[in-house]
Scaffold this motif. Structure first.
Motif, PDB file in Angstrom:
ATOM      1  N   LEU A   2       0.831  -1.205   0.000  1.00  0.00           N
ATOM      2  CA  LEU A   2       0.000   0.000   0.000  1.00  0.00           C
ATOM      3  C   LEU A   2       0.866   1.255   0.000  1.00  0.00           C
ATOM      4  N   GLU A   3       1.946   1.236   0.782  1.00  0.00           N
ATOM      5  CA  GLU A   3       2.854   2.391   0.805  1.00  0.00           C
ATOM      6  C   GLU A   3       3.474   2.622  -0.566  1.00  0.00           C
ATOM      7  N   ALA A   4       3.856   1.539  -1.240  1.00  0.00           N
ATOM      8  CA  ALA A   4       4.436   1.666  -2.575  1.00  0.00           C
ATOM      9  C   ALA A   4       3.400   2.169  -3.578  1.00  0.00           C
ATOM     10  N   VAL A   5       2.145   1.741  -3.424  1.00  0.00           N
ATOM     11  CA  VAL A   5       1.082   2.212  -4.314  1.00  0.00           C
ATOM     12  C   VAL A   5       0.869   3.716  -4.135  1.00  0.00           C
ATOM     13  N   VAL A   6       0.891   4.182  -2.903  1.00  0.00           N
ATOM     14  CA  VAL A   6       0.745   5.621  -2.653  1.00  0.00           C
ATOM     15  C   VAL A   6       1.839   6.400  -3.375  1.00  0.00           C
ATOM     16  N   ARG A   7       3.074   5.917  -3.281  1.00  0.00           N
ATOM     17  CA  ARG A   7       4.179   6.616  -3.959  1.00  0.00           C
ATOM     18  C   ARG A   7       3.970   6.621  -5.474  1.00  0.00           C
ATOM     19  N   ARG A   8       3.576   5.496  -6.022  1.00  0.00           N
ATOM     20  CA  ARG A   8       3.371   5.423  -7.469  1.00  0.00           C
ATOM     21  C   ARG A   8       2.227   6.325  -7.919  1.00  0.00           C
ATOM     22  N   LEU A   9       1.153   6.378  -7.137  1.00  0.00           N
ATOM     23  CA  LEU A   9       0.024   7.239  -7.500  1.00  0.00           C
ATOM     24  C   LEU A   9       0.428   8.708  -7.474  1.00  0.00           C
ATOM     25  N   ARG A  10       1.194   9.099  -6.468  1.00  0.00           N
ATOM     26  CA  ARG A  10       1.631  10.499  -6.385  1.00  0.00           C
ATOM     27  C   ARG A  10       2.580  10.846  -7.527  1.00  0.00           C
ATOM     28  N   GLN A  11       3.418   9.896  -7.912  1.00  0.00           N
ATOM     29  CA  GLN A  11       4.292  10.135  -9.070  1.00  0.00           C
ATOM     30  C   GLN A  11       3.485  10.314 -10.348  1.00  0.00           C
ATOM     31  N   ALA A  12       2.317   9.681 -10.414  1.00  0.00           N
ATOM     32  CA  ALA A  12       1.449   9.790 -11.583  1.00  0.00           C
ATOM     33  C   ALA A  12       0.565  11.022 -11.537  1.00  0.00           C
ATOM     34  N   GLY A  13       0.700  11.850 -10.503  1.00  0.00           N
ATOM     35  CA  GLY A  13      -0.078  13.078 -10.406  1.00  0.00           C
ATOM     36  C   GLY A  13      -1.380  12.938  -9.652  1.00  0.00           C
ATOM     37  N   PHE A  14      -1.616  11.764  -9.018  1.00  0.00           N
ATOM     38  CA  PHE A  14      -2.827  11.574  -8.236  1.00  0.00           C
ATOM     39  C   PHE A  14      -2.611  12.109  -6.825  1.00  0.00           C
ATOM     40  N   SER A  15      -3.705  12.315  -6.097  1.00  0.00           N
ATOM     41  CA  SER A  15      -3.628  12.797  -4.716  1.00  0.00           C
ATOM     42  C   SER A  15      -4.414  11.855  -3.808  1.00  0.00           C
ATOM     43  N   PRO A  16      -3.895  10.641  -3.569  1.00  0.00           N
ATOM     44  CA  PRO A  16      -4.630   9.676  -2.741  1.00  0.00           C
ATOM     45  C   PRO A  16      -4.678  10.110  -1.285  1.00  0.00           C
ATOM     46  N   ALA A  17      -5.846   9.982  -0.665  1.00  0.00           N
ATOM     47  CA  ALA A  17      -6.020  10.332   0.745  1.00  0.00           C
ATOM     48  C   ALA A  17      -6.237   9.062   1.545  1.00  0.00           C
ATOM     49  N   PRO A  18      -5.346   8.753   2.497  1.00  0.00           N
ATOM     50  CA  PRO A  18      -5.523   7.543   3.304  1.00  0.00           C
ATOM     51  C   PRO A  18      -6.829   7.589   4.102  1.00  0.00           C
ATOM     52  N   ILE A  19      -7.468   6.446   4.209  1.00  0.00           N
ATOM     53  CA  ILE A  19      -8.713   6.333   4.952  1.00  0.00           C
ATOM     54  C   ILE A  19      -8.781   4.926   5.532  1.00  0.00           C
ATOM     55  N   THR A  20      -9.385   4.796   6.696  1.00  0.00           N
ATOM     56  CA  THR A  20      -9.554   3.495   7.319  1.00  0.00           C
ATOM     57  C   THR A  20     -11.035   3.153   7.356  1.00  0.00           C
ATOM     58  N   GLU A  21     -11.355   1.996   6.816  1.00  0.00           N
ATOM     59  CA  GLU A  21     -12.755   1.575   6.756  1.00  0.00           C
ATOM     60  C   GLU A  21     -12.799   0.053   6.757  1.00  0.00           C
ATOM     61  N   PRO A  22     -13.620  -0.548   7.608  1.00  0.00           N
ATOM     62  CA  PRO A  22     -13.684  -2.022   7.656  1.00  0.00           C
ATOM     63  C   PRO A  22     -14.111  -2.593   6.308  1.00  0.00           C
ATOM     64  N   LEU A  23     -13.561  -3.727   5.991  1.00  0.00           N
ATOM     65  CA  LEU A  23     -13.916  -4.427   4.765  1.00  0.00           C
ATOM     66  C   LEU A  23     -15.298  -5.054   4.923  1.00  0.00           C
ATOM     67  N   PRO A  24     -16.172  -4.954   3.911  1.00  0.00           N
ATOM     68  CA  PRO A  24     -17.481  -5.636   4.011  1.00  0.00           C
ATOM     69  C   PRO A  24     -17.290  -7.133   4.217  1.00  0.00           C
ATOM     70  N   GLN A  25     -18.071  -7.692   5.115  1.00  0.00           N
ATOM     71  CA  GLN A  25     -17.952  -9.118   5.426  1.00  0.00           C
ATOM     72  C   GLN A  25     -18.988  -9.969   4.703  1.00  0.00           C
ATOM     73  N   GLU A  26     -20.148  -9.394   4.420  1.00  0.00           N
ATOM     74  CA  GLU A  26     -21.217 -10.137   3.775  1.00  0.00           C
ATOM     75  C   GLU A  26     -21.542  -9.488   2.435  1.00  0.00           C
ATOM     76  N   ALA A  27     -21.569 -10.277   1.387  1.00  0.00           N
ATOM     77  CA  ALA A  27     -21.885  -9.778   0.058  1.00  0.00           C
ATOM     78  C   ALA A  27     -23.385  -9.580  -0.089  1.00  0.00           C
ATOM     79  N   ASP A  28     -23.773  -8.403  -0.543  1.00  0.00           N
ATOM     80  CA  ASP A  28     -25.178  -8.076  -0.765  1.00  0.00           C
ATOM     81  C   ASP A  28     -25.545  -8.511  -2.183  1.00  0.00           C
ATOM     82  N   GLU A  29     -25.694  -9.823  -2.369  1.00  0.00           N
ATOM     83  CA  GLU A  29     -25.914 -10.341  -3.713  1.00  0.00           C
ATOM     84  C   GLU A  29     -27.324 -10.028  -4.193  1.00  0.00           C
TER      85      GLU A  29
END
Length: 435
Positions: free
Chosen positions: A233-260
């Motif tokens: 994830l840290e390496a992805v942030v660096r690559r995105l910033r090099q590409a001109g993106f402005s990623p903002a870190p956020i913490t959010e639980p992963l969905p556990q149940e699929a709403d099929e």
């Protein structure tokens, strides 16, 4: 539209051959067939499960002409063709290429993309993610480095409703409002908020960065990385910033149940509806498939959407005709509502198609069918549990002495109960476990 592959293609290798193993990833495709006990097996990648009626016709033609006459859906919304002759790969590849189902020889096994199947149809999602889907597929097929991804690496595009976001993607994009997307790497709770317009390119950068973290090909998926997903994830942030993106870190639980998608009629805008259909044990005969395709062509928008829950969505039917069309599909033997005994029941191919299977689990599941349960159940012919669902489910695994039944919820599994070979005892135990 991606250009169709020219008719001249190399004959597929069988994954049982040493020459076909490459990096050790023997995941089948259409140019790399798998040798099974019932013949060769091809897995056709269908990003987001989107098929035109014409492409659906081609798959039916291939199943009839070269295979066992059935089409088998996978837990990633792809299509498997079984019972193929070992020398039928050239004809298979030519037919698929001419229909646009094989846009790149080098990338045909890496086009693993699941997407919210009701996106843009029922007003529930935060964005229609179909533009992401087409853009990401084109980027994958155009990239030199992406050809090195394994056949197991998975992209998930969730329109914000939390359905495919729970399916364990290696790179997951989730819509956030109309202007943003959440980029997640593997199962980590740490993610990145990015501009929605940049989402497909960001997913591509994340996949390429993963390959840089595993240059020797030892990691097929992000969970295989020895240092976990944090450094990636840290390496992805660096690559995105090099590409001109402005990623903002956020913490959010992963969905556990699929709403099929619920089975039946899904109301849409302006007097339209979608039909959500299930396939018993994820398989469909050629005549049933033609019924679905004809319904999509003559009453819908000529499109079928395969779901990761081994179902099919037909968009754009007139709401006034929906009940009649649904009844016709039910009469053809398909699952059209929650009251079907097949609702929530899945199984691997089992015997005789798989040499590792200890049981014909499809026949056993049929014999043990009963009232609809509160929990889904999945029957596996061996401990590999190929194609098993995610979330909470009842796990039934064949053993040399009978079957084992356990309750799975997320990463936890209850102590299994051993059931001898008695069909009545097995049916009662499964019914009790499902609730």
């Amino acid at each position: 539209m991606l250009a169709a592959m020219p008719p001249s293609v190399p004959p597929p290798a069988l994954s049982g051959d040493a020459s076909a193993r490459g990096r050790g990833d023997a995941c089948p495709g259409t140019l790399r067939l798998h040798r099974a006990d019932d013949g060769a097996l091809a897995r056709v990648r269908i990003p987001g499960g989107l098929l035109t009626a014409g492409q659906a016709d081609v798959l039916r033609e291939v199943a009839q002409r070269l295979g066992d006459g059935e089409l088998h859906l996978t837990s990633r919304g792809n299509m498997q063709l079984r019972g193929l002759p070992a020398d039928g790969g050239g004809e298979l590849a030519s037919l698929l290429g001419e229909s646009g189902l094989l846009p790149s020889e080098r990338h045909e096994r890496v086009r693993n993309v699941v997407a919210s199947p009701l996106s843009g149809l029922d007003g529930r999602g935060e964005q229609d993610i179909r533009p992401w889907l087409s853009a990401l597929d084109e980027l994958l097929c155009a990239g030199d480095r992406t050809a090195a991804l394994s056949g197991r690496f998975l992209f998930a595009l969730d329109d914000g409703r939390g359905d495919v976001g729970a399916l364990g993607g290696d790179v997951t994009l989730t819509a956030r409002g109309t202007e943003h997307a959440l980029l997640r790497i593997g199962p980590a709770h740490d993610a990145l908020l990015i501009q929605a317009a940049q989402a497909p390119q960001a997913a591509l950068i994340a996949a390429e960065t993963f390959l840089e973290q595993a240059p020797d090909g030892s990691a097929w998926r992000v969970t295989d990385l020895p240092d976990g997903t944090g450094p990636l994830l840290e390496a992805v942030v660096r690559r995105l910033r090099q590409a001109g993106f402005s990623p903002a870190p956020i913490t959010e639980p992963l969905p556990q149940e699929a709403d099929e998608p619920a089975l039946g009629i899904v109301p849409g805008p302006l007097g339209t509806a979608a039909l959500s259909i299930g396939l018993p044990l994820g398989s469909i005969s050629s005549p049933q498939w033609q019924t679905l395709t004809d319904t999509a062509r003559h009453h819908g928008v000529g499109e079928l959407r395969l779901t990761p829950w081994r179902g099919v969505v037909l968009p754009g039917v007139a709401r006034r005709e929906a009940a009649r069309l649904l009844a016709d599909l039910g009469a053809a033997g398909l699952i059209t509502g929650p009251d079907s005994p097949w609702t929530g029941v899945g199984a691997c191919i089992g015997r005789p198609g798989c040499a590792k299977a200890l049981d014909d689990v499809r026949a056993t599941a049929t014999a043990a069918s009963g009232p609809v349960g509160a929990l889904p159940v999945y029957w596996s012919g061996c401990e590999r549990r190929c194609g098993h669902p995610h979330g909470e489910w009842i796990d039934v695994v064949a053993t040399p002495d009978g079957h084992q039944i356990s309750h799975v919820h997320g990463e936890k599994r209850d102590t299994p109960a051993s059931i001898p070979g008695s069909p009545g005892a097995l049916a009662a135990a499964v019914a009790a476990a499902r609730g």
